[in-house]
Motif scaffolding. Sequence first.
Motif, PDB file in Angstrom:
ATOM      1  N   HIS A  42       0.788  -1.212  -0.100  1.00  0.00           N
ATOM      2  CA  HIS A  42       0.087   0.027  -0.074  1.00  0.00           C
ATOM      3  C   HIS A  42       0.869   1.273   0.039  1.00  0.00           C
ATOM      4  O   HIS A  42       1.674   1.448   0.783  1.00  0.00           O
ATOM      5  CB  HIS A  42      -0.929   0.086   1.287  1.00  0.00           C
ATOM      6  CG  HIS A  42      -1.984  -1.185   1.404  1.00  0.00           C
ATOM      7  ND1 HIS A  42      -3.035  -1.169   0.719  1.00  0.00           N
ATOM      8  CD2 HIS A  42      -1.642  -2.420   1.741  1.00  0.00           C
ATOM      9  CE1 HIS A  42      -3.717  -2.354   0.911  1.00  0.00           C
ATOM     10  NE2 HIS A  42      -2.919  -3.227   1.673  1.00  0.00           N
ATOM     11  N   SER A  44       1.093   5.378  -0.076  1.00  0.00           N
ATOM     12  CA  SER A  44       0.190   6.616   0.157  1.00  0.00           C
ATOM     13  C   SER A  44       1.079   7.793   0.320  1.00  0.00           C
ATOM     14  O   SER A  44       2.350   7.668   0.566  1.00  0.00           O
ATOM     15  CB  SER A  44      -0.873   6.464   1.218  1.00  0.00           C
ATOM     16  OG  SER A  44       0.254   6.234   2.455  1.00  0.00           O
ATOM     17  N   THR A  46       1.351  10.660   2.671  1.00  0.00           N
ATOM     18  CA  THR A  46       0.261  11.351   4.067  1.00  0.00           C
ATOM     19  C   THR A  46      -0.076  12.643   4.100  1.00  0.00           C
ATOM     20  O   THR A  46      -1.045  12.981   4.643  1.00  0.00           O
ATOM     21  CB  THR A  46       1.074  10.933   5.336  1.00  0.00           C
ATOM     22  OG1 THR A  46       2.401  11.609   5.340  1.00  0.00           O
ATOM     23  CG2 THR A  46       1.212   9.591   5.377  1.00  0.00           C
ATOM     24  N   ARG A  57       4.496   6.979   2.392  1.00  0.00           N
ATOM     25  CA  ARG A  57       4.516   5.758   3.072  1.00  0.00           C
ATOM     26  C   ARG A  57       4.324   4.545   2.295  1.00  0.00           C
ATOM     27  O   ARG A  57       3.516   4.436   1.300  1.00  0.00           O
ATOM     28  CB  ARG A  57       3.355   6.114   3.948  1.00  0.00           C
ATOM     29  CG  ARG A  57       3.127   4.940   4.974  1.00  0.00           C
ATOM     30  CD  ARG A  57       1.938   5.348   5.832  1.00  0.00           C
ATOM     31  NE  ARG A  57       1.578   4.363   6.775  1.00  0.00           N
ATOM     32  CZ  ARG A  57       0.630   3.550   6.887  1.00  0.00           C
ATOM     33  NH1 ARG A  57      -0.274   3.572   6.010  1.00  0.00           N
ATOM     34  NH2 ARG A  57       0.547   2.653   7.967  1.00  0.00           N
ATOM     35  N   CYS A  58       4.987   3.519   2.588  1.00  0.00           N
ATOM     36  CA  CYS A  58       4.833   2.136   1.886  1.00  0.00           C
ATOM     37  C   CYS A  58       4.632   1.205   3.264  1.00  0.00           C
ATOM     38  O   CYS A  58       5.353   1.114   3.949  1.00  0.00           O
ATOM     39  CB  CYS A  58       6.251   1.812   1.197  1.00  0.00           C
ATOM     40  SG  CYS A  58       5.900   0.181   0.721  1.00  0.00           S
ATOM     41  N   LEU A  59       3.467   0.614   2.922  1.00  0.00           N
ATOM     42  CA  LEU A  59       3.309  -0.760   4.019  1.00  0.00           C
ATOM     43  C   LEU A  59       3.169  -1.826   3.258  1.00  0.00           C
ATOM     44  O   LEU A  59       2.566  -2.058   2.099  1.00  0.00           O
ATOM     45  CB  LEU A  59       1.756  -0.278   4.582  1.00  0.00           C
ATOM     46  CG  LEU A  59       1.396  -1.456   5.398  1.00  0.00           C
ATOM     47  CD1 LEU A  59       0.787  -0.800   6.638  1.00  0.00           C
ATOM     48  CD2 LEU A  59       0.314  -2.456   4.758  1.00  0.00           C
ATOM     49  N   GLU A  61       2.506  -5.872   3.687  1.00  0.00           N
ATOM     50  CA  GLU A  61       1.878  -7.075   4.477  1.00  0.00           C
ATOM     51  C   GLU A  61       2.164  -8.355   3.719  1.00  0.00           C
ATOM     52  O   GLU A  61       1.799  -8.607   2.657  1.00  0.00           O
ATOM     53  CB  GLU A  61       0.628  -6.731   4.749  1.00  0.00           C
ATOM     54  CG  GLU A  61      -0.370  -7.653   5.516  1.00  0.00           C
ATOM     55  CD  GLU A  61      -1.582  -7.389   5.982  1.00  0.00           C
ATOM     56  OE1 GLU A  61      -2.388  -8.159   5.251  1.00  0.00           O
ATOM     57  OE2 GLU A  61      -1.759  -6.366   6.470  1.00  0.00           O
ATOM     58  N   ALA A  71       3.271  -7.518   8.804  1.00  0.00           N
ATOM     59  CA  ALA A  71       3.274  -6.141   8.204  1.00  0.00           C
ATOM     60  C   ALA A  71       4.531  -4.974   8.754  1.00  0.00           C
ATOM     61  O   ALA A  71       4.632  -5.375   9.838  1.00  0.00           O
ATOM     62  CB  ALA A  71       1.810  -5.634   8.422  1.00  0.00           C
ATOM     63  N   THR A  73       6.106  -1.016   7.773  1.00  0.00           N
ATOM     64  CA  THR A  73       5.727   0.453   7.169  1.00  0.00           C
ATOM     65  C   THR A  73       6.905   1.272   7.329  1.00  0.00           C
ATOM     66  O   THR A  73       7.724   0.843   8.087  1.00  0.00           O
ATOM     67  CB  THR A  73       4.541   1.083   7.814  1.00  0.00           C
ATOM     68  OG1 THR A  73       4.268   2.152   7.203  1.00  0.00           O
ATOM     69  CG2 THR A  73       4.829   1.572   9.129  1.00  0.00           C
ATOM     70  N   HIS A  74       7.285   2.079   6.228  1.00  0.00           N
ATOM     71  CA  HIS A  74       8.373   2.976   6.289  1.00  0.00           C
ATOM     72  C   HIS A  74       7.873   4.020   5.651  1.00  0.00           C
ATOM     73  O   HIS A  74       7.170   4.290   4.449  1.00  0.00           O
ATOM     74  CB  HIS A  74       9.537   2.133   5.311  1.00  0.00           C
ATOM     75  CG  HIS A  74      10.679   3.098   5.430  1.00  0.00           C
ATOM     76  ND1 HIS A  74      11.543   2.907   6.511  1.00  0.00           N
ATOM     77  CD2 HIS A  74      11.327   3.798   4.610  1.00  0.00           C
ATOM     78  CE1 HIS A  74      12.714   3.881   6.381  1.00  0.00           C
ATOM     79  NE2 HIS A  74      12.454   4.252   5.236  1.00  0.00           N
ATOM     80  N   ASN A  75       8.358   5.290   6.263  1.00  0.00           N
ATOM     81  CA  ASN A  75       8.091   6.682   5.595  1.00  0.00           C
ATOM     82  C   ASN A  75       9.117   7.183   5.181  1.00  0.00           C
ATOM     83  O   ASN A  75      10.317   6.963   5.790  1.00  0.00           O
ATOM     84  CB  ASN A  75       7.526   7.730   6.813  1.00  0.00           C
ATOM     85  CG  ASN A  75       6.206   7.034   7.234  1.00  0.00           C
ATOM     86  OD1 ASN A  75       5.270   6.403   6.378  1.00  0.00           O
ATOM     87  ND2 ASN A  75       5.540   7.724   8.361  1.00  0.00           N
ATOM     88  N   ALA A  86      10.937  -0.231   3.180  1.00  0.00           N
ATOM     89  CA  ALA A  86       9.849  -1.272   3.734  1.00  0.00           C
ATOM     90  C   ALA A  86      10.090  -2.486   3.239  1.00  0.00           C
ATOM     91  O   ALA A  86       9.919  -3.661   4.040  1.00  0.00           O
ATOM     92  CB  ALA A  86       8.238  -0.914   3.110  1.00  0.00           C
TER      93      ALA A  86
END
Length: 104
Positions: A42, A44, A46, A57-59, A61, A71, A73-75, A86
């Motif tokens: 995912h 996005s 932010t 942002r990268c999530l 899972e 899962a 996440t990395h910003n 991520a």
Amino acid sequence: MQIQVHTDSSIRGSDELTRVVETATQTAVRRWAQRITRVEVHLSDTNRLKGGADDKRCLMEARVGGLQPIAVTHNARTLPEAIDGAADKLKKSLESTLGRLSDR
């Protein structure tokens, strides 16, 4: 293993972006690919139109057979940095979780 890429309304999905995500993901999970059924990614922004540091942002899972999803996440400032960050975190998390299980 399936890799699904999702973007929010502020990020334009493209074939090139999908290739970047798939390459980073496949490289990160290569060791455990046979145990992973699917990885959902995912992407996005932010802050959307406001801009700012570390707003991408990268999530990721990973769905591993017989286990709860893993899962991370990395910003980051840019999408490629967020994706790579991520992917690195996912690799470490899989090594930690699945490595412990294989040691048993």
